[in-house]
Design an enzyme around this catalytic site. Structure first.
Site: not given
Ligand SMILES: *[C@@H]1O[C@H](CO)[C@@H](O)[C@H](O)[C@H]1NC(C)=O
Ligand SMILES: *[C@@H]1O[C@H](CO)[C@@H](O)[C@H](O)[C@H]1NC(C)=O
Ligand SMILES: *[C@@H]1O[C@H](CO)[C@@H](O)[C@H](O)[C@H]1NC(C)=O
Length: 395
Positions: A219, A242
């Site tokens: 993430d 991310h």
């Protein structure tokens, strides 16, 4: 024996005595988990051993918890301050979590400690893989608890250096309600397909410096939540992951503002996003201001530059109304490298609170592979593109 040789011998004795005394003082300050019933067999629960080691170190100025090499299974630990003075938590071995999911907010948490130094070349192994399957629906696993491997809460004037965090259930490191935290030379590792395993999440904290951290996770490499102020992030390598994100913001009422954020000298490789600010829609009012992203190298980033004020993963919001988070004074300076998509810059601001003072300079993002120039899309904003930039303007 002549008198000439006596003096050196006496001084040698004095010297040895001082050394011995010095070592004794040092030894008194070091509390080894092995001497407190710690068993490094990877299966005995060392929660109590870690806690009692901590309690001893916490009562001495300069007290040191030592976790030597070996694998210490710890079910969970809340290491509570305040302590007498400075406290050192030195991990040379591995602290290993249970392979089954935790239901509380953290696995190992430091609470109300001033002058803490977490150090060593050891590993915090969250053993998160069995929970990842439940993380997928974004609002966390069945219990909806966001379990962090390592959490600092109400911690001040403290540092984390050297250690590795791997395979956390959700966040690797959560800095919450802290002031004056320096994080450097850490490694953070989890697979690309591990959901919600943010590398470092900072919320409601002031004065946090994060530098020279290598992050590969599933993430956000770093995410900044509501109430983060004076945050300095530099020398991060991120990927997979991310990217580096402010938000998501505006999910709850009365969120505190975000201000004074600088992100410099970072390399993002094969990340799902690059640098991003995201706010939910609709959302209650708050302000994001004085943000600089500078000297960022992107290698094949999927969405290199994003401001998204209509953030709503998995269609979980009503879409009734706009975000009322005001985003202003955001500078993108020398963001360069390659994108996997043609539309590299995406600035979608709120209709009722248009972004103000969005500025791009030294921007140079080309398509990965063919080197073609990329484009920019904007709404509810007059972004300034200064000098020669690629993309050249918003369409
Ligand atoms: C943190 O350090 C600063 C500067 O050294 C000092 O002024 C402040 O009092 C310290 N705060 C705490 C809570 O120890
Ligand atoms: C930039 O970051 C890298 C790590 O990615 C680090 O080695 C280097 O020292 C940093 N440079 C500066 C000027 O801070
Ligand atoms: C912007 O933030 C930086 C810290 O990142 C701070 O030093 C500076 O004073 C802030 N500027 C304003 C105008 O608030």
């Amino acid at each position: 024996m002549d008198s000439n040789s006596v003096f050196p011998r006496i001084s040698l004795l004095v010297f040895l005595f001082i050394c011995a005394a010095y070592n004794a003082v040092n030894a008194v300050n070091v509390f080894n988990i092995r001497d407190n019933n710690g068993i490094p067999d990877g299966k005995t629960d060392n929660s109590q051993a870690l806690l009692s080691t901590w309690e001893k170190a916490c009562k001495v100025d300069g007290g040191t918890v030592l976790v030597p090499s070996g694998i210490y299974y710890v079910k969970s630990a809340l290491l509570q301050g305040p302590c007498i003075g400075q406290t050192i938590f030195s991990v040379m071995g591995t602290l290993m979590a249970s392979a089954s999911p935790l239901t509380q907010e953290s696995w190992i948490e430091f609470n109300q400690v001033d002058g803490l130094s977490i150090t060593g070349n050891g590993v915090f192994d969250g053993q998160g893989s069995s929970t990842w399957a439940h993380n997928g629906n974004h609002n966390a696993k069945a219990s909806s608890t966001c379990t962090a491997s390592l959490k600092l809460k109400f911690v001040r004037n403290s540092s984390i250096e050297g250690i590795t965090s791997k395979n956390s259930e959700m966040f690797h490191l959560h800095v919450n309600n802290c002031d004056g935290i320096v994080i450097s030379h850490m490694s953070i590792l989890a697979p690309i397909d591990s959901p919600n395993t943010d590398g470092i999440h900072v919320s409601s904290s002031n004065n946090v410096r994060i530098s020279n951290v290598n992050i590969a996770t599933g993430d956000d490499c770093i995410s900044l939540g509501p109430g983060t102020t004076n945050i300095d992030i530099s020398g991060i390598t991120c990927g997979p992951g991310h990217g580096i994100s402010i938000g998501s913001l505006g999910k709850y009422p009365d969120e505190k503002d975000v201000a004074g954020i600088t992100v410099t000298n970072c390399t993002l490789s094969n990340t799902l996003n690059g640098v991003r600010i995201k706010t939910w829609a609709p959302s209650p009012p708050s302000i994001v201001s004085n943000v600089t992203f500078q000297d960022i190298l992107l290698k094949n980033a999927d969405n290199p530059v994003i401001i998204d004020q209509q953030y709503c993963p998995s269609n979980s919001c009503s879409h009734q109304g706009d975000s009322r988070v005001q985003i202003k004074d955001v500078k993108f300076v020398n963001i360069h490298g390659s994108s996997s998509i043609p539309d590299a810059v995406n600035v979608v601001c709120s209709k009722s609170m248009p972004c103000q003072g969005i500025e791009f300079s030294g921007l140079n993002i080309i398509m990965n592979g063919n080197g073609q120039p990329t484009t920019a899309t904007c709404s509810n904003v007059n972004a300034d593109f200064l000098g020669n930039t690629v993309p050249t303007h918003c369409s």
